[in-house]
Design a protein around this motif. Structure first.
Motif, PDB file in Angstrom:
ATOM      1  N   GLN A 427       0.855  -1.163   0.099  1.00 45.36           N
ATOM      2  CA  GLN A 427      -0.048  -0.064   0.103  1.00 45.36           C
ATOM      3  C   GLN A 427       0.764   1.392  -0.006  1.00 45.36           C
ATOM      4  O   GLN A 427       0.862   2.024   0.924  1.00 45.36           O
ATOM      5  CB  GLN A 427      -1.003   0.019   1.183  1.00 45.36           C
ATOM      6  N   GLU A 428       1.559   1.458  -0.885  1.00 41.63           N
ATOM      7  CA  GLU A 428       2.673   2.614  -1.115  1.00 41.63           C
ATOM      8  C   GLU A 428       2.958   3.069  -2.449  1.00 41.63           C
ATOM      9  O   GLU A 428       2.446   2.156  -3.544  1.00 41.63           O
ATOM     10  CB  GLU A 428       3.884   2.247  -0.418  1.00 41.63           C
ATOM     11  N   LEU A 429       3.555   4.027  -2.520  1.00 40.19           N
ATOM     12  CA  LEU A 429       4.002   4.595  -3.563  1.00 40.19           C
ATOM     13  C   LEU A 429       5.332   5.119  -3.462  1.00 40.19           C
ATOM     14  O   LEU A 429       5.769   5.659  -2.750  1.00 40.19           O
ATOM     15  CB  LEU A 429       3.218   5.995  -4.138  1.00 40.19           C
ATOM     16  N   ARG A 430       6.403   4.372  -4.556  1.00 44.07           N
ATOM     17  CA  ARG A 430       7.836   4.886  -4.191  1.00 44.07           C
ATOM     18  C   ARG A 430       8.244   5.562  -5.515  1.00 44.07           C
ATOM     19  O   ARG A 430       7.877   5.532  -6.584  1.00 44.07           O
ATOM     20  CB  ARG A 430       8.580   3.549  -4.233  1.00 44.07           C
ATOM     21  N   ARG A 431       9.179   6.452  -5.033  1.00 43.60           N
ATOM     22  CA  ARG A 431       9.898   7.268  -6.136  1.00 43.60           C
ATOM     23  C   ARG A 431      11.194   6.586  -6.191  1.00 43.60           C
ATOM     24  O   ARG A 431      11.867   6.516  -5.204  1.00 43.60           O
ATOM     25  CB  ARG A 431      10.006   8.810  -5.580  1.00 43.60           C
ATOM     26  N   LEU A 432      11.757   6.389  -7.406  1.00 40.76           N
ATOM     27  CA  LEU A 432      13.008   5.921  -7.934  1.00 40.76           C
ATOM     28  C   LEU A 432      13.693   6.921  -8.757  1.00 40.76           C
ATOM     29  O   LEU A 432      12.905   7.518  -9.749  1.00 40.76           O
ATOM     30  CB  LEU A 432      12.971   4.471  -8.469  1.00 40.76           C
ATOM     31  N   ARG A 433      14.876   6.974  -8.581  1.00 40.12           N
ATOM     32  CA  ARG A 433      15.656   7.698  -9.560  1.00 40.12           C
ATOM     33  C   ARG A 433      16.762   6.993 -10.184  1.00 40.12           C
ATOM     34  O   ARG A 433      17.532   6.101  -9.722  1.00 40.12           O
ATOM     35  CB  ARG A 433      16.580   8.817  -8.734  1.00 40.12           C
ATOM     36  N   LEU A 434      16.385   7.002 -11.433  1.00 42.29           N
ATOM     37  CA  LEU A 434      17.610   6.173 -12.419  1.00 42.29           C
ATOM     38  C   LEU A 434      18.524   7.088 -13.014  1.00 42.29           C
ATOM     39  O   LEU A 434      18.407   8.168 -13.323  1.00 42.29           O
ATOM     40  CB  LEU A 434      16.558   5.332 -13.572  1.00 42.29           C
ATOM     41  N   LYS A 435      19.694   6.458 -13.158  1.00 40.54           N
ATOM     42  CA  LYS A 435      20.934   7.032 -13.742  1.00 40.54           C
ATOM     43  C   LYS A 435      21.773   5.889 -14.111  1.00 40.54           C
ATOM     44  O   LYS A 435      22.193   4.755 -13.468  1.00 40.54           O
ATOM     45  CB  LYS A 435      21.640   7.914 -12.623  1.00 40.54           C
ATOM     46  N   ASP A 436      21.949   5.775 -15.626  1.00 43.49           N
ATOM     47  CA  ASP A 436      22.725   5.025 -16.277  1.00 43.49           C
ATOM     48  C   ASP A 436      22.267   3.389 -15.995  1.00 43.49           C
ATOM     49  O   ASP A 436      23.015   2.556 -15.585  1.00 43.49           O
ATOM     50  CB  ASP A 436      24.277   5.131 -15.691  1.00 43.49           C
ATOM     51  N   THR A 440      19.434   4.684  -8.150  1.00 42.30           N
ATOM     52  CA  THR A 440      20.396   5.590  -7.355  1.00 42.30           C
ATOM     53  C   THR A 440      19.763   6.069  -6.091  1.00 42.30           C
ATOM     54  O   THR A 440      20.715   6.401  -5.115  1.00 42.30           O
ATOM     55  CB  THR A 440      21.256   6.769  -8.284  1.00 42.30           C
ATOM     56  N   SER A 441      18.662   6.255  -6.097  1.00 40.02           N
ATOM     57  CA  SER A 441      18.036   6.643  -4.591  1.00 40.02           C
ATOM     58  C   SER A 441      16.628   5.988  -4.655  1.00 40.02           C
ATOM     59  O   SER A 441      16.102   5.538  -5.957  1.00 40.02           O
ATOM     60  CB  SER A 441      17.866   8.047  -4.452  1.00 40.02           C
ATOM     61  N   GLN A 442      15.770   5.848  -3.579  1.00 42.89           N
ATOM     62  CA  GLN A 442      14.572   5.086  -3.547  1.00 42.89           C
ATOM     63  C   GLN A 442      14.011   5.688  -2.081  1.00 42.89           C
ATOM     64  O   GLN A 442      14.291   5.533  -1.110  1.00 42.89           O
ATOM     65  CB  GLN A 442      14.587   3.526  -3.656  1.00 42.89           C
ATOM     66  N   GLU A 443      12.574   6.076  -2.313  1.00 43.51           N
ATOM     67  CA  GLU A 443      11.804   6.616  -1.285  1.00 43.51           C
ATOM     68  C   GLU A 443      10.334   6.230  -1.331  1.00 43.51           C
ATOM     69  O   GLU A 443       9.932   6.318  -2.278  1.00 43.51           O
ATOM     70  CB  GLU A 443      12.288   7.876  -0.788  1.00 43.51           C
ATOM     71  N   VAL A 444       9.848   5.857  -0.129  1.00 43.29           N
ATOM     72  CA  VAL A 444       8.332   5.585  -0.068  1.00 43.29           C
ATOM     73  C   VAL A 444       7.519   7.163   0.241  1.00 43.29           C
ATOM     74  O   VAL A 444       8.032   7.808   1.260  1.00 43.29           O
ATOM     75  CB  VAL A 444       7.977   4.675   0.885  1.00 43.29           C
ATOM     76  N   ILE A 445       6.888   7.629  -0.647  1.00 45.24           N
ATOM     77  CA  ILE A 445       6.383   8.915  -0.477  1.00 45.24           C
ATOM     78  C   ILE A 445       4.882   8.873  -0.024  1.00 45.24           C
ATOM     79  O   ILE A 445       4.194   9.951   0.272  1.00 45.24           O
ATOM     80  CB  ILE A 445       6.369   9.747  -1.826  1.00 45.24           C
ATOM     81  N   LEU A 446       4.350   7.571  -0.192  1.00 44.09           N
ATOM     82  CA  LEU A 446       2.849   7.710   0.208  1.00 44.09           C
ATOM     83  C   LEU A 446       2.780   6.097   0.801  1.00 44.09           C
ATOM     84  O   LEU A 446       3.037   5.204   0.202  1.00 44.09           O
ATOM     85  CB  LEU A 446       1.911   7.782  -0.981  1.00 44.09           C
ATOM     86  N   LYS A 447       1.917   6.066   1.550  1.00 43.26           N
ATOM     87  CA  LYS A 447       1.714   4.702   2.372  1.00 43.26           C
ATOM     88  C   LYS A 447       0.459   4.489   3.204  1.00 43.26           C
ATOM     89  O   LYS A 447       0.161   5.744   3.927  1.00 43.26           O
ATOM     90  CB  LYS A 447       3.088   4.050   3.171  1.00 43.26           C
ATOM     91  N   ASN A 448      -0.291   3.506   3.265  1.00 40.16           N
ATOM     92  CA  ASN A 448      -1.176   2.832   3.857  1.00 40.16           C
ATOM     93  C   ASN A 448      -2.356   3.878   3.784  1.00 40.16           C
ATOM     94  O   ASN A 448      -3.288   4.188   4.903  1.00 40.16           O
ATOM     95  CB  ASN A 448      -0.550   3.043   5.451  1.00 40.16           C
ATOM     96  N   ILE A 449      -3.011   4.265   2.620  1.00 43.44           N
ATOM     97  CA  ILE A 449      -4.036   4.874   2.455  1.00 43.44           C
ATOM     98  C   ILE A 449      -4.786   4.117   1.523  1.00 43.44           C
ATOM     99  O   ILE A 449      -5.796   4.517   0.924  1.00 43.44           O
ATOM    100  CB  ILE A 449      -3.913   6.275   1.964  1.00 43.44           C
TER     101      ILE A 449
END
Length: 480
Positions: A427-436, A440-449
């Motif tokens: 139950q989440e939305l993750r933001r991923l940053r892609l490079k090559d 390179t980074s990943q975070e959960v920006i929304l959860k449990n709704i």
């Protein structure tokens, strides 16, 4: 020889040979309880041996290093080798179980954003507020797409195509005459996609479970289902679906009664349409090029096949086959920077994947996987093999990936070109940053709704999210 800790070897030597349990028939949790819990604790937090979930590893923190430690042991530290006692597949399942518990422990120590309508949520790079798009009136919404006049199309799994007017109100009346959908297990009316040249041609594309039911054997019972994913297009006039055309259907001999893994998403790119057909629980059928299941397809937008497709003209290969070896992908989008195609794919228990898709390649399912069977029994002991592609990243425990979108708007400049991954189970939305081609980074920006079913960048630059349980559509807007 240094003395082994007796509790580590007791399960093997303290019983007569005919009393030793048959570990090779056990599920992974039973294996752990019998052979590992006495040292590392029932909950893996440690005992006479170290914790397995604190993120600290003395002999290497990779999956392979952990596998080798279990296989070969370490007599200096009293670690029994389980080679010959457990199969390689079982040891691989133990690694997956440990990773599940390790990640769960880490997640339990994280304070995730707790979004609610109107509340400002601060993430690593942007602040947003949730705005309600559709609060009620939907039943199992599956996907969202946008018309150029400000209206929005939303599919419901039960077979209805709905419209949200430019005034923001959900039309209570569904579109009539849409393709007949076989609602079965995970299948129903799934994706909807508006053609990029809609203003000129009016085409709308649908992905749905196509099929039929056999005559029931007993009165009052449903007949056996026969289904697979199909793709069609049509136009909307008033509240009517018209000009219906079938873009892709499998041969009926491949229809199956399984209720799982319909997969699917639809994306467009320069006159081509890409779509997904899940492997429908067929496992090795995903490896068979003469079986249409577990494949990604590429066609011209009218349904004809480009001659530069990798398997064009090969006898028995389904029209449009682009890649194979897929399980149940339910997210797909194109990187706006270079036109690369990416998908997210449901693994079994563990091993959800983000894959970079290139023509003609084999993505490995079920020969290689980072997951195991849902009941804890082994699936495969290998995670890589020559001629099979590795994922860009993978998730264990499974997050149940669903919905995938590159952010292409101007409302969140710090998120430009980042990849947003929805998750049903977590139950989440993750933001991923892609490079090559690397995350390179990943975070959960929304959860449990709610279970995130779809995510899209809207033409207004907001990030739209389709939820199940509760059945709503929300959007993320910049914090005011």
């Amino acid at each position: 020889m240094k003395r082994l800790l007796p509790f580590l070897i007791a399960p093997v030597i303290s019983q007569a040979a005919d009393e030793v349990p048959d570990y090779k028939t056990m599920k992974v949790t039973e294996v752990y309880a019998n052979l590992c819990a006495g040292c590392h604790g029932k909950d893996m937090t440690g005992g006479q041996g170290p914790s397995l979930i604190d993120g600290e590893w003395k002999h290497g923190d990779t999956d392979n290093a952990i596998f080798q430690t279990i296989l070969k042991g370490n007599l200096d530290f009293g670690m029994t080798p389980w080679e010959g006692i457990l199969t390689d597949k079982q040891i691989r399942s133990l690694v997956i179980l440990i990773r599940e518990k390790e990640k769960e422990a880490i997640a339990n120590g994280i304070n995730f954003p707790e979004p609610e309508v109107g509340k400002v949520v601060e993430t690593e790079l942007e602040k947003y507020q949730i705005e309600m798009v559709v609060n009620e009136g939907l039943e199992i919404p599956w996907a969202i797409s946008f018309l150029p006049d400000g209206r929005k199309l939303i599919t419901e799994k039960e077979g209805r195509l709905r419209i949200v007017g430019s005034d923001g109100k959900l039309d209570p009346k569904a579109i009539e005459g849409t393709p007949e959908v076989l609602v079965h297990g995970q299948g129903g009316l799934m994706d909807v996609a508006v053609h990029p040249d809609y203003e000129e041609n009016g085409w709308i594309y649908l992905a749905y479970a196509d099929g039929w039911r056999d005559k029931p054997e007993k009165k009052g019972k449903e007949g056996k289902a026969n289904a697979i994913t199909a793709i069609a297009r049509g136009r909307i006039k008033g509240h009517q679906w018209v000009d219906h055309e079938e873009i892709w259907k499998a041969d009926k001999k491949f229809y199956t009664s399984a209720g799982v893994h319909f997969g699917t998403r639809i994306v467009f790119d320069n006159g081509y349409v890409y779509f997904i057909v899940g492997e429908r629980g067929g496992n090795m059928e995903a490896q068979d090029l003469k079986n249409p299941k577990g494949k990604i397809y590429r066609l011209f937008d009218d349904g004809s096949e480009p001659k530069d497709n990798p398997f064009y003209g090969k006898p028995g290969v389904a029209k449009g086959t682009w890649t194979y070896g897929h399980r149940n992908p339910q997210g797909m989008d194109i990187d706006p920077r270079d036109g690369s195609l990416y998908i997210t794919e449901h693994g079994p228990r563990g091993g959800d994947e983000l894959n970079w898709i290139r023509p003609g390649l084999n993505y490995g399912w079920p020969v290689i996987t980072y997951g195991m069977n849902y009941n804890g029994t082994p699936l495969s002991d290998i995670t890589e093999k020559e001629g099979m592609e590795q994922p860009v990243t993978h998730w264990t425990p499974s997050i149940a990936t669903c919905g995938l979108a590159f952010y292409k708007g101007d409302q969140f400049p710090a998120w430009q070109n980042d990849l947003f991954v929805g998750a049903l189970k977590q139950q989440e939305l993750r933001r991923l940053r892609l490079k090559d081609r690397e995350v390179t980074s990943q975070e959960v920006i929304l959860k449990n709704i709610g279970r995130v079913r779809d995510v899209k960048t809207g033409p207004d630059g907001f990030l739209y999210v389709v939820l199940n349980d509760p059945d709503k559509v929300i959007r993320l807007a910049p914090a005011k």
